[in-house]
Design a protein around this motif. Sequence first.
Motif, PDB file in Angstrom:
ATOM      1  N   HIS A 269       8.901  -3.461  12.474  1.00  0.00           N
ATOM      2  CA  HIS A 269       9.007  -4.891  13.062  1.00  0.00           C
ATOM      3  C   HIS A 269      10.313  -4.892  13.859  1.00  0.00           C
ATOM      4  CE1 HIS A 269       5.772  -6.407  10.780  1.00  0.00           C
ATOM      5  NE2 HIS A 269       6.269  -5.997   9.782  1.00  0.00           N
ATOM      6  N   PHE A 270      10.306  -5.187  15.209  1.00  0.00           N
ATOM      7  CA  PHE A 270      11.404  -5.615  15.939  1.00  0.00           C
ATOM      8  C   PHE A 270      11.366  -7.059  16.793  1.00  0.00           C
ATOM      9  CE2 PHE A 270       8.549  -2.744  18.540  1.00  0.00           C
ATOM     10  CZ  PHE A 270       8.724  -3.292  19.643  1.00  0.00           C
ATOM     11  N   ASP A 271      10.722  -7.831  16.127  1.00  0.00           N
ATOM     12  CA  ASP A 271      10.355  -9.192  16.757  1.00  0.00           C
ATOM     13  C   ASP A 271      11.865  -9.764  17.028  1.00  0.00           C
ATOM     14  OD1 ASP A 271       7.854  -8.678  16.299  1.00  0.00           O
ATOM     15  OD2 ASP A 271       7.507 -10.060  14.488  1.00  0.00           O
ATOM     16  N   SER A 272      12.664  -9.582  15.950  1.00  0.00           N
ATOM     17  CA  SER A 272      14.210 -10.210  16.348  1.00  0.00           C
ATOM     18  C   SER A 272      15.039  -9.468  17.522  1.00  0.00           C
ATOM     19  CB  SER A 272      14.771 -10.227  15.157  1.00  0.00           C
ATOM     20  OG  SER A 272      14.134 -10.913  14.240  1.00  0.00           O
ATOM     21  N   LEU A 273      14.474  -8.316  18.054  1.00  0.00           N
ATOM     22  CA  LEU A 273      15.257  -7.532  18.925  1.00  0.00           C
ATOM     23  C   LEU A 273      14.914  -7.994  20.352  1.00  0.00           C
ATOM     24  CD1 LEU A 273      17.061  -4.977  19.233  1.00  0.00           C
ATOM     25  CD2 LEU A 273      15.251  -3.785  19.325  1.00  0.00           C
TER      26      LEU A 273
END
Length: 331
Positions: A269-273
């Motif tokens: 998960h790298f939705d916050s990146l």
Amino acid sequence: MASGDSLIKLFKSFKENNQVEFTKIAHEIIEDEKKKNHYLLADKLHKILFDNNYSSTLKNRSLNSKQLPVDKESGFQLLEMKFTKLLLDDIILTLSNKEKIQEIINEFEHKEILETYKLYPKTKILFCGPPGCGKTMTAEAIANELQLPLLYTRFDSVISSFLGETSTNLRKIFDFAKEGEWVLFFDEFDSIGKSRSLGSEHGELKRVVNGFLQLMDNFPKDKIIIAATNYETVIDKALWRRFDEIVVFNNPDRESIEKTVKVKLRNFHFDSLNIEKHLDDLVGLSFADIERICLEATKNSILKHENSITNDLFKKAVLKEKERKKVSIKP
């Protein structure tokens, strides 16, 4: 448990002292165990099969043409037979380079058609460019796309301290590679392909270049050789002319950087990146550098129990990589 047919083939190849076939079947068994999610067993089998000390067992066995060639003095293998699952889609390439690689694969896959017109595919390929930009990975992907093993040349064994032995080792490699279907890969090609005009070079190394030229000229036109170098400017001009295709690899541009980060993080998960926010800091780094940053950020995210790879974690990974590079370039 491996299938009965695989075990029969494995034992048969061992009895016939056919190291090449034995390694191929053993690798297939390892991959089959991975498909069954037996990763621990597969890892143990892989370490046993491809351990660096594995070649030492050859010293006590009679050699034949079906075994990988070894250095006379050390007994070390001159080649490693590698299998990979890498695909071209796993590698970020420029449009120009991707077209060149696909053309090489397409011509080789249709070599019989070309031969009817007395034409041959591009089979002598030179990869050049800075370290960490995908030369070795691309060679592995080509081998996998063609469903062929990669014969990886071990220059720590090829380059001998004994006069004349280096040329002998190269001849052993080419003689072996003439038989069977593989992609022959020479990494760190500048180690043996240095220009004969360089005044500092030893006379023996100049003879090595002459010998390599003859070996390339006499190598079958329907078998692939890939040579890779980080120092293309020192390669002998006569060797340049022997290559059918030159592929230049460079550090990734902004678009390639973004694609690389997304590919390397696709299983997490790298939705916050916000990748675009970090592009300026990543320009100038190699693909290998960026991959290391992604791995560092991913591990830290897991260990800190984060639900996603954050900008802060990614930034720290970038700074760590830049500190590492400062150390590596110190005189």
